[in-house]
Write an enzyme that holds these catalytic residues in place. Structure first.
Site, PDB file in Angstrom:
ATOM      1  CB  THR A  10      61.630  69.638  69.306  1.00  0.00           C
ATOM      2  OG1 THR A  10      62.725  68.557  68.705  1.00  0.00           O
ATOM      3  CG2 THR A  10      60.628  69.779  68.706  1.00  0.00           C
ATOM      4  CB  VAL A  13      58.229  73.678  77.573  1.00  0.00           C
ATOM      5  CG1 VAL A  13      57.408  73.206  78.454  1.00  0.00           C
ATOM      6  CG2 VAL A  13      58.265  73.134  77.241  1.00  0.00           C
ATOM      7  N   GLY A 107      73.306  68.222  79.941  1.00  0.00           N
ATOM      8  CA  GLY A 107      72.190  69.638  79.730  1.00  0.00           C
ATOM      9  C   GLY A 107      71.822  70.334  81.076  1.00  0.00           C
ATOM     10  CG  ASP A 109      67.480  69.310  79.352  1.00  0.00           C
ATOM     11  OD1 ASP A 109      68.607  68.940  79.650  1.00  0.00           O
ATOM     12  OD2 ASP A 109      66.753  68.806  78.685  1.00  0.00           O
ATOM     13  CG  ASP A 129      62.886  64.590  80.065  1.00  0.00           C
ATOM     14  OD1 ASP A 129      62.239  63.912  79.338  1.00  0.00           O
ATOM     15  OD2 ASP A 129      63.499  65.715  79.934  1.00  0.00           O
ATOM     16  CB  THR A 132      64.889  66.202  71.428  1.00  0.00           C
ATOM     17  OG1 THR A 132      63.607  67.486  71.035  1.00  0.00           O
ATOM     18  CG2 THR A 132      65.371  66.902  70.066  1.00  0.00           C
ATOM     19  CB  THR A 184      54.635  50.512  55.085  1.00  0.00           C
ATOM     20  OG1 THR A 184      54.877  50.324  54.319  1.00  0.00           O
ATOM     21  CG2 THR A 184      55.303  52.511  55.401  1.00  0.00           C
TER      22      THR A 184
END
Length: 256
Positions: A10, A13, A107, A109, A129, A132, A184
């Site tokens: 996404t 950083v 990954g 990360d 974590d 995403t 909603t």
């Protein structure tokens, strides 16, 4: 100065460590349609705004879970900073064993998170974590990554729900007071956010059954503070955990 770059699905950083502390993170949307010059212009603008001198950046370490953009960011680093970046590769980390079937699939990360966690606590850890994807990385007391559990992240779940609902309003990421929705927005907040509290609690409970009693629980990721009832489960919430792992990697496992 040290610059860590965490390329996620996404966002990208950028974290700068200077004078013994982390400066405010710089974020930009991950896009395969941008070239190195596009990313360079954005980072240059952020450096000017924060009065960061590019000549002070001495080391750059990159984690990427988006292979299609890795070379672009490496090129941007060369273009803007004139520095040879290190790319974190899990197989090159001697301190961590990878107790999974296909080490190439994990990954970078998550490996950076694990590296930072065991470097600080030196014992068994579970790293949650909130990105995403919502991930649970499990490390035993022998500094071995036992495995990872993955669920859709909070924003991913909300996006999946709203993509097929034309009149669905934008949903604030605010945990509601009641689990029973009255409209909603409230209904979706209850279903997803309250539901995620229960999921995280249950996942940690189940994982801990297979771990030592003194296992540390660490949370990271941009949405780690949204689900406030979970705070009591965590020994630490560290928004810089991935970047810290990149810094440790750069200090101890440089690639030449």
């Amino acid at each position: 100065m040290f610059l860590g770059i965490d390329i996620g699905n996404t966002n990208i950083v950028y974290g700068i460590f200077s004078g013994g502390e982390w400066l405010p993170q710089i974020r930009v949307e991950t896009s395969l349609h941008k070239n190195a010059s596009d990313y360079e212009r954005h980072l240059r603008s952020e450096f000017l705004e924060q009065d960061i001198k590019k000549d002070q950046i001495q080391q750059v370490v990159i984690s990427s879970v988006v292979p299609g953009i890795t070379n672009t960011i490496e090129e941007m680093v060369h273009l803007f900073l004139g520095v040879q970046p290190f790319l974190l590769k899990p197989k090159n980390i001697r301190q961590l064993q990878l107790g999974i079937q296909n080490p190439s699939e994990i990954g970078s990360d998550l490996v950076a998170n694990a590296l930072a966690a065991v470097h600080k606590f030196k014992q068994a850890c579970i790293v949650v974590d909130f990105g995403t994807a919502l991930t649970f990385t499990v490390i035993n007391d022998k500094q071995k990554i036992l495995g990872v559990s993955i669920a859709p992240g909070i924003k991913t779940a909300m996006k999946a729900l709203s993509s097929n609902t034309a009149q669905l309003p934008e949903i604030p990421l605010v945990l509601p007071d009641s689990a029973i929705g009255k409209n909603t927005v409230h209904a979706i907040q209850a279903g997803i956010l309250v539901g995620y509290v229960g999921m995280v609690e249950h996942m940690i409970k189940e994982i801990k059954k297979e771990m030592p009693t003194d296992t540390k629980i660490i949370a990271t990721g941009g949405l780690s503070s949204v689900l406030k009832p979970l705070a009591i489960l965590f020994d630490e919430i560290d928004l810089h955990l991935t970047l810290k792992g990149l810094k440790i990697y750069g200090e101890n496992y440089p690639l030449y």
